[in-house]
Design a protein around this motif. Structure first.
Motif, mmCIF file in Angstrom:
data_model
loop_
_atom_site.group_PDB
_atom_site.id
_atom_site.type_symbol
_atom_site.label_atom_id
_atom_site.label_comp_id
_atom_site.label_asym_id
_atom_site.label_seq_id
_atom_site.Cartn_x
_atom_site.Cartn_y
_atom_site.Cartn_z
ATOM 1 N N VAL A 49 6.250 -10.078 -0.150
ATOM 2 C CA VAL A 49 7.080 -9.008 -0.698
ATOM 3 C C VAL A 49 6.232 -7.756 -0.874
ATOM 4 O O VAL A 49 5.190 -7.783 -1.524
ATOM 5 N N GLN A 50 6.688 -6.665 -0.279
ATOM 6 C CA GLN A 50 5.961 -5.402 -0.299
ATOM 7 C C GLN A 50 6.869 -4.287 -0.782
ATOM 8 O O GLN A 50 8.035 -4.229 -0.396
ATOM 9 N N LEU A 51 6.320 -3.405 -1.573
ATOM 10 C CA LEU A 51 7.044 -2.208 -1.998
ATOM 11 C C LEU A 51 6.477 -1.038 -1.210
ATOM 12 O O LEU A 51 5.279 -0.766 -1.261
ATOM 13 N N HIS A 52 7.326 -0.361 -0.468
ATOM 14 C CA HIS A 52 6.874 0.688 0.447
ATOM 15 C C HIS A 52 7.045 2.098 -0.099
ATOM 16 O O HIS A 52 6.863 3.061 0.638
ATOM 17 N N ASP A 53 7.344 2.251 -1.357
ATOM 18 C CA ASP A 53 7.541 3.588 -1.907
ATOM 19 C C ASP A 53 6.263 4.418 -1.952
ATOM 20 O O ASP A 53 6.324 5.637 -1.993
ATOM 21 N N ALA A 54 5.098 3.790 -1.957
ATOM 22 C CA ALA A 54 3.836 4.532 -2.026
ATOM 23 C C ALA A 54 3.025 4.412 -0.735
ATOM 24 O O ALA A 54 1.854 4.773 -0.707
ATOM 25 N N THR A 55 3.646 3.935 0.335
ATOM 26 C CA THR A 55 2.933 3.773 1.594
ATOM 27 C C THR A 55 2.331 5.106 2.037
ATOM 28 O O THR A 55 3.017 6.116 2.082
ATOM 29 N N GLY A 56 1.031 5.090 2.327
ATOM 30 C CA GLY A 56 0.339 6.294 2.776
ATOM 31 C C GLY A 56 -0.064 7.252 1.673
ATOM 32 O O GLY A 56 -0.718 8.249 1.929
ATOM 33 N N SER A 57 0.299 6.950 0.447
ATOM 34 C CA SER A 57 -0.016 7.841 -0.672
ATOM 35 C C SER A 57 -1.402 7.525 -1.227
ATOM 36 O O SER A 57 -1.882 6.405 -1.133
ATOM 37 N N ASP A 58 -2.024 8.528 -1.823
ATOM 38 C CA ASP A 58 -3.262 8.293 -2.565
ATOM 39 C C ASP A 58 -3.098 8.720 -4.024
ATOM 40 O O ASP A 58 -4.057 8.875 -4.755
ATOM 41 N N ALA A 89 1.502 -2.407 -3.225
ATOM 42 C CA ALA A 89 1.751 -1.119 -2.560
ATOM 43 C C ALA A 89 1.200 -1.185 -1.145
ATOM 44 O O ALA A 89 -0.006 -1.160 -0.941
ATOM 45 N N ASN A 90 2.071 -1.291 -0.191
ATOM 46 C CA ASN A 90 1.666 -1.405 1.193
ATOM 47 C C ASN A 90 0.916 -0.163 1.651
ATOM 48 O O ASN A 90 1.402 0.956 1.493
ATOM 49 N N GLU A 91 -0.269 -0.362 2.196
ATOM 50 C CA GLU A 91 -1.085 0.697 2.780
ATOM 51 C C GLU A 91 -1.281 1.889 1.852
ATOM 52 O O GLU A 91 -1.286 3.038 2.291
ATOM 53 N N TRP A 92 -1.450 1.602 0.571
ATOM 54 C CA TRP A 92 -1.795 2.683 -0.351
ATOM 55 C C TRP A 92 -3.213 3.090 -0.051
ATOM 56 O O TRP A 92 -4.080 2.244 0.198
ATOM 57 N N SER A 93 -3.491 4.366 -0.098
ATOM 58 C CA SER A 93 -4.805 4.895 0.276
ATOM 59 C C SER A 93 -5.890 4.203 -0.493
ATOM 60 O O SER A 93 -6.884 3.812 -0.074
#
Length: 93
Positions: A49-58, A89-93
């Protein structure tokens, strides 16, 4: 399960659009998540289970929001703890 896979990624967002004629985004309900996790469990799979709301964010505030969202649903994660992995947080910086 028929392909030999043992996991499935469940990509979630706080708001979602079901692609119906109503283009307004809806809040993701706990009942909807429960239904998804129950189906995955019935197939003998592990949910990631992943939450994508912060994907790519730092932005640390976005990371905290994701962690809070998960902690508010601890009863769901406990219910499915034998077949669920949490990715805050998927792929959070």
């Amino acid at each position: 399960a028929q392909t030999g896979a043992n996991t499935v990624r469940v990509q979630l967002r706080h708001l979602w659009n079901d692609n119906s004629a109503d283009k307004n985004k809806k809040l993701l309900s706990d009942q909807h998540i429960d239904k998804i996790l129950a189906k995955i469990k019935s197939l003998g799979l592990i949910a990631i289970v992943q939450l994508h709301d912060a994907t790519g964010s730092d932005d640390a505030k976005e990371l905290v929001k994701c962690a809070e969202w998960f902690s508010q649903r601890i009863y769901l994660w406990n219910k499915y703890k034998r077949n669920t992995i949490i990715n805050i947080a998927n792929e959070w910086s």
